[in-house]
Design an enzyme around this catalytic site. Structure first.
Site, short mmCIF file in Angstrom:
data_model
loop_
_atom_site.label_atom_id
_atom_site.label_comp_id
_atom_site.label_asym_id
_atom_site.label_seq_id
_atom_site.Cartn_x
_atom_site.Cartn_y
_atom_site.Cartn_z
N LYS A 30 0.83 -1.20 0.00
CA LYS A 30 0.00 0.00 0.00
C LYS A 30 0.87 1.26 0.00
O LYS A 30 2.09 1.17 0.21
CB LYS A 30 -0.92 -0.03 1.23
CG LYS A 30 -1.85 -1.26 1.27
CD LYS A 30 -2.78 -1.17 2.48
CE LYS A 30 -3.41 -2.50 2.82
NZ LYS A 30 -4.27 -2.42 4.01
N TYR A 70 -12.09 -2.89 -2.31
CA TYR A 70 -12.56 -3.12 -0.93
C TYR A 70 -14.08 -3.21 -0.84
O TYR A 70 -14.65 -2.96 0.23
CB TYR A 70 -12.05 -2.00 -0.01
CG TYR A 70 -10.61 -2.18 0.41
CD1 TYR A 70 -10.17 -3.37 1.01
CD2 TYR A 70 -9.67 -1.15 0.26
CE1 TYR A 70 -8.86 -3.54 1.42
CE2 TYR A 70 -8.35 -1.32 0.68
CZ TYR A 70 -7.96 -2.51 1.26
OH TYR A 70 -6.67 -2.68 1.68
N ASN A 133 -1.20 -0.42 7.71
CA ASN A 133 -0.62 -1.77 7.89
C ASN A 133 0.11 -2.28 6.65
O ASN A 133 0.35 -3.47 6.51
CB ASN A 133 -1.68 -2.74 8.41
CG ASN A 133 -2.81 -2.98 7.43
OD1 ASN A 133 -2.78 -2.47 6.31
ND2 ASN A 133 -3.80 -3.76 7.84
N HIS A 136 -1.45 -5.63 1.53
CA HIS A 136 -2.71 -6.36 1.33
C HIS A 136 -2.40 -7.75 0.79
O HIS A 136 -1.49 -7.91 -0.02
CB HIS A 136 -3.61 -5.63 0.33
CG HIS A 136 -4.76 -6.47 -0.11
ND1 HIS A 136 -5.94 -6.54 0.60
CD2 HIS A 136 -4.90 -7.32 -1.16
CE1 HIS A 136 -6.76 -7.39 0.00
NE2 HIS A 136 -6.15 -7.88 -1.07
N GLU A 147 -9.42 -10.64 -7.24
CA GLU A 147 -8.49 -9.51 -7.13
C GLU A 147 -7.43 -9.53 -8.24
O GLU A 147 -7.06 -8.47 -8.75
CB GLU A 147 -7.84 -9.52 -5.74
CG GLU A 147 -8.85 -9.18 -4.65
CD GLU A 147 -8.33 -9.28 -3.23
OE1 GLU A 147 -9.05 -8.84 -2.30
OE2 GLU A 147 -7.21 -9.80 -3.01
P1 DAT Z 1 -6.82 -7.57 5.81
O1 DAT Z 1 -6.13 -6.43 5.12
O2 DAT Z 1 -5.96 -8.18 6.87
O3 DAT Z 1 -7.39 -8.57 4.86
P2 DAT Z 1 -9.55 -6.61 6.16
O4 DAT Z 1 -9.84 -7.18 4.82
O5 DAT Z 1 -10.46 -6.94 7.29
O6 DAT Z 1 -8.06 -6.95 6.63
O7 DAT Z 1 -9.53 -5.02 6.06
C1 DAT Z 1 -8.94 -4.38 4.96
C2 DAT Z 1 -8.15 -3.20 5.45
O8 DAT Z 1 -9.03 -2.27 6.08
C3 DAT Z 1 -7.10 -3.51 6.51
O9 DAT Z 1 -5.90 -3.97 5.95
C4 DAT Z 1 -6.96 -2.19 7.19
C5 DAT Z 1 -8.36 -1.61 7.15
N1 DAT Z 1 -9.07 -1.90 8.41
C6 DAT Z 1 -9.56 -3.09 8.81
N2 DAT Z 1 -10.14 -2.99 10.01
C7 DAT Z 1 -10.03 -1.70 10.37
C8 DAT Z 1 -10.42 -0.93 11.50
N3 DAT Z 1 -11.08 -1.50 12.52
N4 DAT Z 1 -10.12 0.37 11.52
C9 DAT Z 1 -9.47 0.95 10.50
N5 DAT Z 1 -9.06 0.32 9.40
C10 DAT Z 1 -9.34 -0.99 9.34
MG MG Z 2 -8.94 -8.44 3.47
#
Ligand code: DAT
Ligand code: MG
Length: 172
Positions: A30, A70, A133, A136, A147
């Site tokens: 990212k 997303y 973080n 992805h 994707e």
């Molecule tokens: P991942 O990236 O581990 O697959 P995800 O698909 O649940 O996690 O979420 C996508 C992204 O959204 C994640 O990398 C960071 C953001 N995100 C997830 N939960 C969040 C939260 N509680 N607050 C802020 N950003 C969040």
């Molecule tokens: Mg995810």
């Protein structure tokens, strides 16, 4: 009878095709990971593991594109900020190939919230908060397919035999 033989031959052929197909996953660094100079650090972890890079490009996604990526999170309160962030700068989009790469790629990446990611994982070692973080990774076979198709045209995926393959894979 002959229809049956044709059917069996077809099934065997299908099996061969599937045996030759290696699993693929979509991985993206990212904008925070790119800006922090973590591209080579992250790529090297997938590379050293034994996974094979089959597609790579640096792109600044539009906000609309980020929303597509997303889409499953569109009801979450952080959705808008997340899409703003993903489209705020260059993203390094990649496809990695290998046995179990979808699940193990997620292991290499670590838990979504870097406060909970284990040390030794990418997020555990290199990130501090969930909103930044750095990486992805697809979370399952269907998502991976979706994707990869969203980010890459079929001709951008490179089919080649890696020189290391015969040393990375093998049964004794
Ligand atoms: P991942 O990236 O581990 O697959 P995800 O698909 O649940 O996690 O979420 C996508 C992204 O959204 C994640 O990398 C960071 C953001 N995100 C997830 N939960 C969040 C939260 N509680 N607050 C802020 N950003 C969040
Ligand atoms: Mg995810």
């Amino acid at each position: 009878m002959s229809v049956f033989i044709i059917f069996v031959a077809y099934m065997l052929q299908e099996q061969e095709v599937h045996a030759a197909e290696m699993e693929r996953t979509f991985i993206a660094i990212k904008p925070d990971g790119v800006q922090r100079g973590l591209i080579s650090e992250i790529i090297s972890r997938f590379e050293r593991k034994g996974f094979k890079l089959v597609a790579i490009k640096l792109v600044v996604p539009s906000k609309e594109f980020a929303q597509k990526h997303y889409d499953d999170l569109k009801e979450r309160p952080f959705f808008n900020g997340l899409c703003e962030f993903l489209s705020s700068g260059p993203v390094l989009a990649m496809v990695w190939e290998g046995e179990g790469v979808i699940k193990y790629g997620r292991k290499l990446i670590g838990a979504t919230d870097p406060q909970k990611s284990e040390p030794g994982t990418i997020r555990g070692d290199l990130a501090v908060v969930v909103g930044r973080n750095i990486i992805h990774g697809s979370d399952g076979p269907e998502t991976a397919k979706h994707e990869i198709n969203l980010w890459f045209k079929p001709q951008e995926l490179v089919n080649y035999t890696s020189n290391a393959e015969k040393w990375v894979y093998g049964n004794n």
